[in-house]
Design an enzyme around this catalytic site. Sequence first.
Site, PDB file in Angstrom:
ATOM      1  N   LYS A  22       0.844  -1.207   0.000  1.00 22.56           N
ATOM      2  CA  LYS A  22       0.000   0.000   0.000  1.00 22.56           C
ATOM      3  C   LYS A  22       0.882   1.261   0.000  1.00 22.56           C
ATOM      4  O   LYS A  22       0.665   2.175  -0.786  1.00 22.56           O
ATOM      5  CB  LYS A  22      -0.876   0.014   1.240  1.00 22.56           C
ATOM      6  CG  LYS A  22      -1.528   1.369   1.537  1.00 22.56           C
ATOM      7  CD  LYS A  22      -2.381   1.371   2.779  1.00 22.56           C
ATOM      8  CE  LYS A  22      -1.605   1.621   4.040  1.00 22.56           C
ATOM      9  NZ  LYS A  22      -1.312   3.032   4.365  1.00 22.56           N
ATOM     10  N   ASN A  23       1.868   1.286   0.888  1.00 24.15           N
ATOM     11  CA  ASN A  23       2.645   2.523   1.053  1.00 24.15           C
ATOM     12  C   ASN A  23       3.646   2.767  -0.063  1.00 24.15           C
ATOM     13  O   ASN A  23       4.183   3.853  -0.179  1.00 24.15           O
ATOM     14  CB  ASN A  23       3.332   2.538   2.418  1.00 24.15           C
ATOM     15  CG  ASN A  23       2.325   2.727   3.534  1.00 24.15           C
ATOM     16  OD1 ASN A  23       1.163   3.056   3.277  1.00 24.15           O
ATOM     17  ND2 ASN A  23       2.737   2.504   4.766  1.00 24.15           N
ATOM     18  N   CYS A 123      -4.567  12.765  12.191  1.00 20.12           N
ATOM     19  CA  CYS A 123      -5.331  11.508  12.156  1.00 20.12           C
ATOM     20  C   CYS A 123      -5.227  10.893  13.554  1.00 20.12           C
ATOM     21  O   CYS A 123      -4.655  11.493  14.465  1.00 20.12           O
ATOM     22  CB  CYS A 123      -4.767  10.575  11.090  1.00 20.12           C
ATOM     23  SG  CYS A 123      -3.196   9.857  11.570  1.00 20.12           S
ATOM     24  N   ARG A 128       0.444  14.766  12.478  1.00 17.52           N
ATOM     25  CA  ARG A 128       0.930  14.510  11.119  1.00 17.52           C
ATOM     26  C   ARG A 128       1.203  15.805  10.321  1.00 17.52           C
ATOM     27  O   ARG A 128       0.592  16.078   9.308  1.00 17.52           O
ATOM     28  CB  ARG A 128      -0.038  13.634  10.345  1.00 17.52           C
ATOM     29  CG  ARG A 128      -0.530  12.396  11.054  1.00 17.52           C
ATOM     30  CD  ARG A 128       0.516  11.328  11.257  1.00 17.52           C
ATOM     31  NE  ARG A 128       0.997  10.709  10.043  1.00 17.52           N
ATOM     32  CZ  ARG A 128       0.412   9.696   9.424  1.00 17.52           C
ATOM     33  NH1 ARG A 128      -0.709   9.226   9.887  1.00 17.52           N
ATOM     34  NH2 ARG A 128       0.930   9.187   8.327  1.00 17.52           N
ATOM     35  N   ASP A 313       4.906   0.821  11.852  1.00 18.88           N
ATOM     36  CA  ASP A 313       3.677   0.186  11.373  1.00 18.88           C
ATOM     37  C   ASP A 313       3.549  -1.263  11.848  1.00 18.88           C
ATOM     38  O   ASP A 313       2.518  -1.885  11.615  1.00 18.88           O
ATOM     39  CB  ASP A 313       3.619   0.209   9.845  1.00 18.88           C
ATOM     40  CG  ASP A 313       3.447   1.620   9.325  1.00 18.88           C
ATOM     41  OD1 ASP A 313       3.595   1.825   8.112  1.00 18.88           O
ATOM     42  OD2 ASP A 313       3.200   2.513  10.147  1.00 18.88           O
ATOM     43  N   ARG A 405      -8.495  -0.318   4.495  1.00 20.07           N
ATOM     44  CA  ARG A 405      -7.571   0.647   3.895  1.00 20.07           C
ATOM     45  C   ARG A 405      -6.233  -0.009   3.574  1.00 20.07           C
ATOM     46  O   ARG A 405      -5.521   0.445   2.692  1.00 20.07           O
ATOM     47  CB  ARG A 405      -7.344   1.815   4.860  1.00 20.07           C
ATOM     48  CG  ARG A 405      -8.588   2.625   5.160  1.00 20.07           C
ATOM     49  CD  ARG A 405      -8.230   3.845   5.962  1.00 20.07           C
ATOM     50  NE  ARG A 405      -7.160   4.570   5.304  1.00 20.07           N
ATOM     51  CZ  ARG A 405      -6.420   5.509   5.911  1.00 20.07           C
ATOM     52  NH1 ARG A 405      -6.654   5.794   7.162  1.00 20.07           N
ATOM     53  NH2 ARG A 405      -5.470   6.136   5.264  1.00 20.07           N
TER      54      ARG A 405
HETATM   55  C1  EPZ Z   1       4.433   7.049   6.124  1.00 14.34           C
HETATM   56  O1  EPZ Z   1       3.703   8.102   6.715  1.00 14.34           O
HETATM   57  C2  EPZ Z   1       3.477   5.864   6.075  1.00 14.34           C
HETATM   58  N1  EPZ Z   1       2.309   6.189   5.236  1.00 14.34           N
HETATM   59  C3  EPZ Z   1       3.029   5.495   7.485  1.00 14.34           C
HETATM   60  O2  EPZ Z   1       2.224   4.326   7.380  1.00 14.34           O
HETATM   61  C4  EPZ Z   1       4.265   5.177   8.318  1.00 14.34           C
HETATM   62  O3  EPZ Z   1       3.862   4.924   9.654  1.00 14.34           O
HETATM   63  C5  EPZ Z   1       5.241   6.363   8.296  1.00 14.34           C
HETATM   64  O4  EPZ Z   1       5.571   6.699   6.930  1.00 14.34           O
HETATM   65  C6  EPZ Z   1       6.527   6.066   9.038  1.00 14.34           C
HETATM   66  O5  EPZ Z   1       7.151   4.950   8.477  1.00 14.34           O
HETATM   67  C7  EPZ Z   1       2.435   6.121   3.893  1.00 14.34           C
HETATM   68  O6  EPZ Z   1       3.481   5.812   3.356  1.00 14.34           O
HETATM   69  C8  EPZ Z   1       1.205   6.449   3.096  1.00 14.34           C
HETATM   70  P1  EPZ Z   1       6.667  10.361   8.148  1.00 14.34           P
HETATM   71  P2  EPZ Z   1       4.337   9.611   6.711  1.00 14.34           P
HETATM   72  O7  EPZ Z   1       6.604  11.607   7.344  1.00 14.34           O
HETATM   73  O8  EPZ Z   1       5.086   9.812   5.449  1.00 14.34           O
HETATM   74  C9  EPZ Z   1       6.890  13.727  11.493  1.00 14.34           C
HETATM   75  C10 EPZ Z   1       0.353   2.959   7.760  1.00 14.34           C
HETATM   76  O9  EPZ Z   1      -0.101   2.452   8.806  1.00 14.34           O
HETATM   77  N2  EPZ Z   1       6.769  14.672  10.370  1.00 14.34           N
HETATM   78  O10 EPZ Z   1       7.827   9.443   7.966  1.00 14.34           O
HETATM   79  O11 EPZ Z   1       3.255  10.555   7.055  1.00 14.34           O
HETATM   80  C11 EPZ Z   1       5.626  12.916  11.703  1.00 14.34           C
HETATM   81  O12 EPZ Z   1       4.695  13.631  12.515  1.00 14.34           O
HETATM   82  C12 EPZ Z   1       0.846   4.395   7.782  1.00 14.34           C
HETATM   83  O13 EPZ Z   1       0.466   2.363   6.667  1.00 14.34           O
HETATM   84  C13 EPZ Z   1       6.930  16.033  10.620  1.00 14.34           C
HETATM   85  O14 EPZ Z   1       7.139  16.455  11.750  1.00 14.34           O
HETATM   86  O15 EPZ Z   1       5.346   9.511   7.940  1.00 14.34           O
HETATM   87  C14 EPZ Z   1       6.135  11.673  12.373  1.00 14.34           C
HETATM   88  O16 EPZ Z   1       6.296  11.937  13.761  1.00 14.34           O
HETATM   89  C15 EPZ Z   1       0.635   5.068   9.123  1.00 14.34           C
HETATM   90  N3  EPZ Z   1       6.809  16.899   9.577  1.00 14.34           N
HETATM   91  C16 EPZ Z   1       7.509  11.469  11.740  1.00 14.34           C
HETATM   92  O17 EPZ Z   1       7.864  12.737  11.164  1.00 14.34           O
HETATM   93  C17 EPZ Z   1       6.573  16.470   8.289  1.00 14.34           C
HETATM   94  O18 EPZ Z   1       6.512  17.314   7.371  1.00 14.34           O
HETATM   95  C18 EPZ Z   1       7.534  10.421  10.631  1.00 14.34           C
HETATM   96  O19 EPZ Z   1       6.526  10.762   9.694  1.00 14.34           O
HETATM   97  C19 EPZ Z   1       6.414  15.082   8.058  1.00 14.34           C
HETATM   98  C20 EPZ Z   1       6.521  14.198   9.107  1.00 14.34           C
END
Ligand code: EPZ
Length: 427
Positions: A22-23, A123, A128, A313, A405
């Site tokens: 999915k991701n 969410c 996020r 995850d 999802r």
């Molecule tokens: C991706 O989310 C995945 N989703 C998530 O999977 C996964 O948990 C996550 O990466 C971490 O591996 C998809 O790929 C669609 P991040 P993403 O940006 O990209 C902070 C699932 O269950 N952050 O790596 O949103 C954020 O708050 C989902 O399949 C900022 O502060 O994750 C978090 O604490 C859930 N500012 C950390 O970084 C930003 O601009 C990691 O988030 C972006 C992120």
Amino acid sequence: MDKIRIIGGKRLSGTIPVSGAKNAALTLIPCALLTDEPLTLRNLPRLADIDGFQHLMTQFGVSVNIAGGRPEDFGRVVTYEATRLTSTVAPYDLVRKMRASVLVLGPMLARAGEATVSMPGGCAIGNRPIDLHLKALEAFGAEIELAQGYVKARAPDGGLPGGDYDFPVVSVGATENALMAAVLANGTSRLNNAAREPEIVDLCNLLVAMGAQIEGIGTSDLTIHGVKRLHGATYRVMPDRIEAGSYACAAAITGGQVRLDGAKADDMLSTIHALRNIGIEVETDATGIDVAANGPLKAVNLSTAPFPGLATDMQAQLMALLCRAEGTSVLTETIFENRYMHVPELARMGADIDVQSRTAIVKGVPSMTGAQVMATDLRASMSLVIAGLAAEGETQVKRLYHLDRGYERLEEKLALLGAEVERIGDE
Ligand code: EPZ
């Protein structure tokens, strides 16, 4: 709203196919915006999030053609064609339903020189933010304005010049948006402390197949030499490492023996390591993974981290498994601030878990009882299914749309392994 009904106690055994990730799919699909030629993706999982993203793409004038295929097949072949974009706006009512929609920002900016994307909002697992997405695009020369809940991004006339950005925090989505913006920039861009998740590698491999020039693939330092245009491609989505890890936990908690056909061990070594420390036998080969639970489950301490660390995850699913281990495990969630929504629901099944901020102390219990439980987010709902498979009696997991999802035809795959499971519509 549908729910899933599970009668626990059945030992899972047999073979199931692992679906496309999915991701990975959610960052490969928007690559269609980067070219006016067809992009064909194979092994796309049939998931609500994929359908949602495809609907969003049609808003921009992208054609979406789903190839035939038999209803019993897992995965689909879909061709996207962005010959001409009719809109550069991703509206609130679509983005709020699926926050991964923010991944159209980078490619839309690169292709059209502008993009207006609703802020995705938070969410269940955290607020996020997308500040890192925006800072990376600004480093590449984009002008970013936030107004009425929307991000309005614009490239200078002639396109993005490109630039360098050092991520203060590893971010999967921000790395993906930055990569998709840089591939068509007028110069060279560099990303330091970029995410290294396998889904990022899959994205880089697709972009290179489309004609992009990227160095350092698989490392945290990426160099992208912008090119004038990208061409279409046909590409197979990588197998879903989180789905595979989730079913491995399901097999383990039931004392079962399961083969995960198509799983790629190299993408999930941290999960395999954790399972082996818990006492699960895991054998890997070129075409899949064999998981067997032949003894007591052992308590372990786990901490999530960016790849190659333990995937956040996988935290909820491993916690469900550790509820049945002998001893006390300590789990630490370092990525998201609110990713323990599954704990109160697991407690209703008899789990003994104490959460202190980002740490969860899981005391193993000899048995759990089925209950009516509520899914709150995608991976939390899978942890409830895993617990239900080994609980005494019946478990009903409500709000199944969370599961739909991210898990392709979950009840069919569980039934293939001998689970007593059925999907029931709401009364
Ligand atoms: C991706 O989310 C995945 N989703 C998530 O999977 C996964 O948990 C996550 O990466 C971490 O591996 C998809 O790929 C669609 P991040 P993403 O940006 O990209 C902070 C699932 O269950 N952050 O790596 O949103 C954020 O708050 C989902 O399949 C900022 O502060 O994750 C978090 O604490 C859930 N500012 C950390 O970084 C930003 O601009 C990691 O988030 C972006 C992120």
